[in-house]
Design an enzyme around this catalytic site. Structure first.
Site, PDB file in Angstrom:
ATOM      1  N   HIS A 183      -2.516   7.358   7.335  1.00  0.00           N
ATOM      2  CA  HIS A 183      -1.534   8.237   6.669  1.00  0.00           C
ATOM      3  C   HIS A 183      -2.203   9.529   6.182  1.00  0.00           C
ATOM      4  O   HIS A 183      -1.605  10.609   6.264  1.00  0.00           O
ATOM      5  CB  HIS A 183      -0.891   7.543   5.472  1.00  0.00           C
ATOM      6  CG  HIS A 183       0.292   6.680   5.801  1.00  0.00           C
ATOM      7  ND1 HIS A 183       1.426   7.158   6.433  1.00  0.00           N
ATOM      8  CD2 HIS A 183       0.534   5.373   5.577  1.00  0.00           C
ATOM      9  CE1 HIS A 183       2.305   6.174   6.567  1.00  0.00           C
ATOM     10  NE2 HIS A 183       1.789   5.068   6.065  1.00  0.00           N
ATOM     11  N   CYS A 204       5.776  -0.418   7.626  1.00  0.00           N
ATOM     12  CA  CYS A 204       5.478   0.839   6.924  1.00  0.00           C
ATOM     13  C   CYS A 204       6.693   1.244   6.107  1.00  0.00           C
ATOM     14  O   CYS A 204       7.812   1.270   6.624  1.00  0.00           O
ATOM     15  CB  CYS A 204       5.120   1.935   7.928  1.00  0.00           C
ATOM     16  SG  CYS A 204       4.678   3.492   7.127  1.00  0.00           S
ATOM     17  N   LEU A 205       6.468   1.569   4.854  1.00  0.00           N
ATOM     18  CA  LEU A 205       7.579   1.970   3.981  1.00  0.00           C
ATOM     19  C   LEU A 205       8.260   3.240   4.485  1.00  0.00           C
ATOM     20  O   LEU A 205       9.405   3.499   4.148  1.00  0.00           O
ATOM     21  CB  LEU A 205       7.077   2.178   2.544  1.00  0.00           C
ATOM     22  CG  LEU A 205       6.588   0.909   1.819  1.00  0.00           C
ATOM     23  CD1 LEU A 205       5.927   1.283   0.498  1.00  0.00           C
ATOM     24  CD2 LEU A 205       7.726  -0.075   1.602  1.00  0.00           C
ATOM     25  N   HIS A 258      -4.481   1.304   7.743  1.00  0.00           N
ATOM     26  CA  HIS A 258      -3.125   1.866   7.822  1.00  0.00           C
ATOM     27  C   HIS A 258      -2.976   3.059   6.874  1.00  0.00           C
ATOM     28  O   HIS A 258      -2.430   4.101   7.249  1.00  0.00           O
ATOM     29  CB  HIS A 258      -2.120   0.747   7.484  1.00  0.00           C
ATOM     30  CG  HIS A 258      -0.687   1.155   7.427  1.00  0.00           C
ATOM     31  ND1 HIS A 258       0.244   0.766   8.370  1.00  0.00           N
ATOM     32  CD2 HIS A 258       0.009   1.919   6.534  1.00  0.00           C
ATOM     33  CE1 HIS A 258       1.420   1.271   8.054  1.00  0.00           C
ATOM     34  NE2 HIS A 258       1.315   1.975   6.946  1.00  0.00           N
ATOM     35  N   GLU A 259      -3.488   2.917   5.648  1.00  0.00           N
ATOM     36  CA  GLU A 259      -3.349   3.998   4.658  1.00  0.00           C
ATOM     37  C   GLU A 259      -4.233   5.203   5.009  1.00  0.00           C
ATOM     38  O   GLU A 259      -3.817   6.354   4.821  1.00  0.00           O
ATOM     39  CB  GLU A 259      -3.696   3.504   3.248  1.00  0.00           C
ATOM     40  CG  GLU A 259      -2.868   2.342   2.721  1.00  0.00           C
ATOM     41  CD  GLU A 259      -1.375   2.500   2.880  1.00  0.00           C
ATOM     42  OE1 GLU A 259      -0.880   3.638   2.981  1.00  0.00           O
ATOM     43  OE2 GLU A 259      -0.696   1.470   2.928  1.00  0.00           O
ATOM     44  N   GLN A 264       2.977  10.038   1.714  1.00  0.00           N
ATOM     45  CA  GLN A 264       4.289   9.375   1.773  1.00  0.00           C
ATOM     46  C   GLN A 264       5.195   9.815   0.633  1.00  0.00           C
ATOM     47  O   GLN A 264       6.413   9.625   0.698  1.00  0.00           O
ATOM     48  CB  GLN A 264       4.121   7.847   1.737  1.00  0.00           C
ATOM     49  CG  GLN A 264       3.492   7.282   3.005  1.00  0.00           C
ATOM     50  CD  GLN A 264       3.340   5.773   2.940  1.00  0.00           C
ATOM     51  OE1 GLN A 264       2.408   5.264   2.337  1.00  0.00           O
ATOM     52  NE2 GLN A 264       4.280   5.050   3.534  1.00  0.00           N
ATOM     53  N   GLY A 282       0.828  -1.198   0.000  1.00  0.00           N
ATOM     54  CA  GLY A 282       0.000   0.000   0.000  1.00  0.00           C
ATOM     55  C   GLY A 282       0.862   1.247   0.000  1.00  0.00           C
ATOM     56  O   GLY A 282       2.048   1.188   0.339  1.00  0.00           O
TER      57      GLY A 282
HETATM   58  O1  GNR Z   1       3.883  -2.676   2.720  1.00  0.00           O
HETATM   59  C1  GNR Z   1       3.180  -2.537   3.710  1.00  0.00           C
HETATM   60  N1  GNR Z   1       2.806  -3.626   4.419  1.00  0.00           N
HETATM   61  C2  GNR Z   1       1.860  -3.589   5.440  1.00  0.00           C
HETATM   62  C3  GNR Z   1       1.749  -4.708   6.274  1.00  0.00           C
HETATM   63  C4  GNR Z   1       0.819  -4.717   7.283  1.00  0.00           C
HETATM   64  C5  GNR Z   1      -0.016  -3.638   7.468  1.00  0.00           C
HETATM   65  C6  GNR Z   1       0.090  -2.523   6.680  1.00  0.00           C
HETATM   66  C7  GNR Z   1       1.024  -2.497   5.651  1.00  0.00           C
HETATM   67  S1  GNR Z   1       1.130  -1.116   4.622  1.00  0.00           S
HETATM   68  C8  GNR Z   1       2.783  -1.171   4.137  1.00  0.00           C
HETATM   69  C9  GNR Z   1       3.101  -0.124   3.099  1.00  0.00           C
HETATM   70  C10 GNR Z   1       2.933   1.253   3.714  1.00  0.00           C
HETATM   71  O2  GNR Z   1       3.703   1.746   4.486  1.00  0.00           O
HETATM   72  N2  GNR Z   1       1.861   1.915   3.400  1.00  0.00           N
HETATM   73  O3  GNR Z   1       1.626   3.111   3.967  1.00  0.00           O
HETATM   74 NI    NI Z   2       2.720   3.138   5.890  1.00  0.00          NI
END
Ligand code: GNR
Ligand code: NI
Length: 179
Positions: A153, A107-108, A149-150, A64, A59
């Site tokens: 953000h 999270c990236l 999660h997104e 980001q 995601g």
């Molecule tokens: O790559 C991602 N893996 C992930 C694993 C578990 C819960 C959420 C994520 S999102 C993350 C990519 C990211 O940072 N998206 O904002």
């Molecule tokens: Ni993230």
């Protein structure tokens, strides 16, 4: 026709955007609603997909990559070319399940850090797709996780915010030493 440009994973050219790391201001600002889903937005979506696939994420949210707009891309099966990525514009969570679950998130923007986060198990989300059409989606398991999660953000929230300040500062120190 319009969506064809973004669902062909093999045909995305390779010019990813830079991903911001914890400490960057844009990760803490809230994103603005998209008033019209036009070609500029679709171009942003293409760039975000390239960036997500190159970085091996499932995601990516626009803040980001320093774009303060409510745009999210998700692909829980990046290696499966038969399943298209999901594009969510102006997403809002309409309903949460009462039951919660723990899941280890990455999270990236916080590379190398994996944290157990407790969230509602399933959600219903309303959004616009890449053609500007309103959609709703029931999500569970990994997809539910990724969407929550997104959306965090887009509100300037990061997974470390679910920790105590002590643990968060430890992670910040660890990252500062590494980068
Ligand atoms: O790559 C991602 N893996 C992930 C694993 C578990 C819960 C959420 C994520 S999102 C993350 C990519 C990211 O940072 N998206 O904002
Ligand atoms: Ni993230």
């Amino acid at each position: 026709m319009d969506s064809e440009i973004i669902v062909n994973k093999e045909k995305l050219e390779n010019s990813p955007l830079e991903i911001n790391y914890l400490g960057d201001r844009s990760l803490r600002q809230s994103a603005k609603r998209v008033s019209k889903v036009d070609n500029d937005i679709r171009q942003l979506v293409r760039k975000m997909l390239q960036t997500m696939y190159t970085a091996d994420g499932i995601g990516l949210a626009a803040p980001q990559v320093t774009v303060q707009k409510q745009v999210i891309v998700i692909d829980c099966e990046p290696d499966n070319s038969a399943t298209p990525p999901l594009v969510l514009i102006n997403p809002t969570i309409k309903d949460y399940s009462n039951d919660t679950c723990l899941f280890q998130e990455g999270c990236l923007s916080i590379p190398g850090v994996y944290l157990d986060v407790k969230r509602p198990s399933t959600i219903e989300v309303a959004y616009k797709d890449e053609n500007g059409r309103p959609q709703t989606l029931q999500a569970q398991e990994l997809l539910s996780r990724a969407i929550q999660h997104e959306i965090d953000h887009l509100e300037g929230k990061l997974m470390v915010d679910y920790l105590s300040t002590l643990k968060r500062d430890r992670i910040r120190n660890k990252l500062n030493k590494r980068i």
